[in-house]
Design a protein around this motif. Structure first.
Motif, PDB file in Angstrom:
ATOM      1  N   ARG A  44       0.879  -1.177   0.000  1.00  0.00           N
ATOM      2  CA  ARG A  44       0.000   0.000   0.000  1.00  0.00           C
ATOM      3  C   ARG A  44       0.914   1.224   0.000  1.00  0.00           C
ATOM      4  N   GLN A  45       0.962   1.921  -1.118  1.00  0.00           N
ATOM      5  CA  GLN A  45       1.915   3.016  -1.270  1.00  0.00           C
ATOM      6  C   GLN A  45       1.205   4.273  -1.768  1.00  0.00           C
ATOM      7  N   TRP A  46       1.355   5.344  -1.010  1.00  0.00           N
ATOM      8  CA  TRP A  46       0.854   6.649  -1.429  1.00  0.00           C
ATOM      9  C   TRP A  46       1.880   7.283  -2.358  1.00  0.00           C
ATOM     10  N   ILE A  47       1.434   7.702  -3.534  1.00  0.00           N
ATOM     11  CA  ILE A  47       2.321   8.270  -4.547  1.00  0.00           C
ATOM     12  C   ILE A  47       1.956   9.746  -4.721  1.00  0.00           C
ATOM     13  N   ILE A  48       2.949  10.618  -4.535  1.00  0.00           N
ATOM     14  CA  ILE A  48       2.680  12.047  -4.413  1.00  0.00           C
ATOM     15  C   ILE A  48       3.529  12.856  -5.385  1.00  0.00           C
ATOM     16  N   ASP A  49       2.879  13.753  -6.094  1.00  0.00           N
ATOM     17  CA  ASP A  49       3.569  14.829  -6.801  1.00  0.00           C
ATOM     18  C   ASP A  49       3.054  16.120  -6.172  1.00  0.00           C
ATOM     19  N   PRO A  50       3.852  16.758  -5.319  1.00  0.00           N
ATOM     20  CA  PRO A  50       3.324  17.898  -4.565  1.00  0.00           C
ATOM     21  C   PRO A  50       2.888  19.059  -5.440  1.00  0.00           C
ATOM     22  N   ILE A  51       3.670  19.351  -6.473  1.00  0.00           N
ATOM     23  CA  ILE A  51       3.272  20.365  -7.452  1.00  0.00           C
ATOM     24  C   ILE A  51       3.640  19.851  -8.837  1.00  0.00           C
ATOM     25  N   ASP A  52       2.667  19.333  -9.533  1.00  0.00           N
ATOM     26  CA  ASP A  52       2.857  18.924 -10.916  1.00  0.00           C
ATOM     27  C   ASP A  52       2.685  20.177 -11.777  1.00  0.00           C
ATOM     28  N   GLY A  53       3.718  20.507 -12.546  1.00  0.00           N
ATOM     29  CA  GLY A  53       3.699  21.757 -13.286  1.00  0.00           C
ATOM     30  C   GLY A  53       4.465  22.844 -12.555  1.00  0.00           C
ATOM     31  N   THR A  54       5.603  22.470 -11.954  1.00  0.00           N
ATOM     32  CA  THR A  54       6.402  23.446 -11.219  1.00  0.00           C
ATOM     33  C   THR A  54       6.832  24.607 -12.105  1.00  0.00           C
ATOM     34  N   ALA A  55       7.142  24.332 -13.375  1.00  0.00           N
ATOM     35  CA  ALA A  55       7.537  25.408 -14.289  1.00  0.00           C
ATOM     36  C   ALA A  55       6.421  26.437 -14.428  1.00  0.00           C
ATOM     37  N   ASN A  56       5.182  25.972 -14.499  1.00  0.00           N
ATOM     38  CA  ASN A  56       4.051  26.902 -14.529  1.00  0.00           C
ATOM     39  C   ASN A  56       3.939  27.657 -13.203  1.00  0.00           C
ATOM     40  N   PHE A  57       4.058  26.916 -12.110  1.00  0.00           N
ATOM     41  CA  PHE A  57       3.925  27.501 -10.775  1.00  0.00           C
ATOM     42  C   PHE A  57       4.894  28.668 -10.588  1.00  0.00           C
ATOM     43  N   LEU A  58       6.145  28.464 -10.934  1.00  0.00           N
ATOM     44  CA  LEU A  58       7.141  29.505 -10.667  1.00  0.00           C
ATOM     45  C   LEU A  58       7.035  30.680 -11.629  1.00  0.00           C
ATOM     46  N   ARG A  59       6.323  30.494 -12.758  1.00  0.00           N
ATOM     47  CA  ARG A  59       6.119  31.596 -13.699  1.00  0.00           C
ATOM     48  C   ARG A  59       4.756  32.280 -13.515  1.00  0.00           C
ATOM     49  N   GLY A  60       3.980  31.831 -12.533  1.00  0.00           N
ATOM     50  CA  GLY A  60       2.691  32.443 -12.284  1.00  0.00           C
ATOM     51  C   GLY A  60       1.585  31.987 -13.208  1.00  0.00           C
ATOM     52  N   VAL A  61       1.787  30.858 -13.880  1.00  0.00           N
ATOM     53  CA  VAL A  61       0.752  30.277 -14.743  1.00  0.00           C
ATOM     54  C   VAL A  61      -0.087  29.318 -13.891  1.00  0.00           C
ATOM     55  N   PRO A  62      -1.409  29.452 -13.861  1.00  0.00           N
ATOM     56  CA  PRO A  62      -2.222  28.702 -12.899  1.00  0.00           C
ATOM     57  C   PRO A  62      -2.440  27.228 -13.213  1.00  0.00           C
ATOM     58  N   LEU A  63      -1.840  26.693 -14.283  1.00  0.00           N
ATOM     59  CA  LEU A  63      -2.048  25.289 -14.638  1.00  0.00           C
ATOM     60  C   LEU A  63      -1.020  24.403 -13.937  1.00  0.00           C
ATOM     61  N   TRP A  64      -1.239  24.185 -12.654  1.00  0.00           N
ATOM     62  CA  TRP A  64      -0.418  23.302 -11.836  1.00  0.00           C
ATOM     63  C   TRP A  64      -1.339  22.660 -10.798  1.00  0.00           C
ATOM     64  N   GLY A  65      -0.875  21.574 -10.205  1.00  0.00           N
ATOM     65  CA  GLY A  65      -1.731  20.929  -9.219  1.00  0.00           C
ATOM     66  C   GLY A  65      -0.994  19.885  -8.408  1.00  0.00           C
ATOM     67  N   THR A  66      -1.609  19.489  -7.323  1.00  0.00           N
ATOM     68  CA  THR A  66      -1.100  18.420  -6.469  1.00  0.00           C
ATOM     69  C   THR A  66      -1.756  17.105  -6.870  1.00  0.00           C
TER      70      THR A  66
END
Length: 265
Positions: A85-107
Motif C-alpha cells: 500500500r503506497q501513497w504516490i505524491i507529486d506535490p506540485i505537478d507543473g512546477t515550471a508553470n507555478f514559478l512563472r505564475g501560470v495557474p495550470l499546476w496541481g497536487t
C-alpha cells in the motif's frame, strides 16, 4: 492476481486523500505567484521551489499519523516504507508553470495497492478545481458547487478527435517526432495543454487522447483511477498496463486501439 479492494474500503482511503489535498492546498496556494518564492534546481536540472518541499512535507506529516504502516513515494523525498500500500505524491505537478505564475499546476495524490493506483485526487487550487476517483466509486469533480460525476467522451473516429501531446520537444527527445506529426495530420484538433490538466480534460470528455514521455509514477498515478473510472483507458505508449513504462497513452477507451495502431504504424 490481486483482488480489487472493496469500494467500501477504498472510500475511507479516498476520504483521507481528499483531506491530504486540503493540507497540500494550504501550503501551495499561498506561495503561488509569490515575490519571494525560493527556486533551485535538482540534480536533473528541473526546478524545485520551497512550495514543492513544504507541500510534500505536509502530506507526509498527515500520512505518518493516519497511515503509519503505509508506504510513501514522493517526487521530492523519494520512497519509504511498504510497497503493498503506497501513497504516490507529486506535490506540485507543473512546477515550471507555478514559478512563472501560470495557474495550470496541481497536487497529485494516489494510493497504489500492489502497484495499481486505486485512489486518485488531483487538486488545482489556482483554478479552484479538484478531481477525484477510486475503483468502483466513479470519477468526480467540483468547484464551488456540488460535486458532479464525470465521464470521457463518446468520440469514436480519429477524424473527430481532439488530442493533447505535451510538447514537440518531448516527443522529439523520445524519438517519436514522426509519429506526432502523423497524429496531428490525422486528428481534428491537436493542442499541448500540458501536465495533469490534460488528463482531467480527458476525464471530463473535453479531449479524447493524452500522450507523453519521460514520466515517473508520481506524474501519472493519481490520474489513473480518475480516467479509468470516467470510462477511459491508460497504458504505456506500447499498450502495457503499467505506470512504470516511462510513457503514457490515455484515451476515451473507444479510440485507444486506433491510437496505438496509428502511433506504431
Amino acid at each position: 492476481m490481486t483482488a480489487t479492494p472493496a469500494a467500501a474500503d477504498l472510500s475511507r482511503d479516498l476520504e483521507l486523500a481528499l483531506r491530504l489535498a486540503d493540507a497540500a492546498d494550504a501550503q501551495s496556494l499561498p506561495r503561488f505567484d509569490s515575490a519571494d518564492l525560493q527556486v533551485s534546481r535538482k540534480a536533473d536540472s528541473s526546478h524545485v521551489t520551497d512550495a514543492d518541499l513544504a507541500t510534500e512535507r505536509a502530506i507526509r506529516d498527515v500520512l505518518s499519523t493516519e497511515r503509519p504502516d503505509d508506504g510513501v513515494f514522493g517526487e521530492e523525498f523519494g520512497a519509504e516504507g511498504d510497497t503493498h500500500r503506497q501513497w504516490i505524491i507529486d506535490p506540485i505537478d507543473g512546477t515550471a508553470n507555478f514559478l512563472r505564475g501560470v495557474p495550470l499546476w496541481g497536487t497529485m495524490i494516489a494510493l497504489a495497492i500492489d502497484g495499481v493506483p486505486q485512489v486518485g485526487v488531483v487538486s488545482m487550487p489556482a483554478l479552484r478545481r479538484r478531481w477525484w476517483g477510486a475503483a468502483g466509486l466513479g470519477a468526480w469533480t467540483a468547484t464551488d458547487h456540488d460535486p458532479r460525476r464525470i465521464e470521457v467522451s463518446a468520440v469514436d473516429s480519429l477524424d473527430d478527435a481532439s488530442v493533447s501531446f505535451q510538447s514537440i520537444a518531448q516527443w522529439t527527445r523520445a524519438g517519436h517526432r514522426d509519429q506526432l506529426l502523423r497524429l496531428a495530420d490525422r486528428v481534428w484538433r491537436d493542442r499541448a495543454y500540458g501536465d495533469i490538466y490534460a488528463y482531467m480534460l480527458l476525464a471530463e470528455g473535453r479531449i479524447d487522447m493524452v500522450a507523453e514521455f519521460d514520466v515517473k509514477e508520481y506524474d501519472i498515478a493519481a490520474a489513473v483511477p480518475i480516467v479509468r473510472e470516467a470510462g477511459g483507458r491508460m497504458t504505456g505508449f506500447d499498450g502495457a498496463e503499467t505506470i512504470s513504462d516511462l510513457s503514457t497513452l490515455a484515451t476515451n477507451g473507444v479510440l485507444h486501439d486506433a491510437f496505438l495502431e496509428l502511433l506504431h504504424d
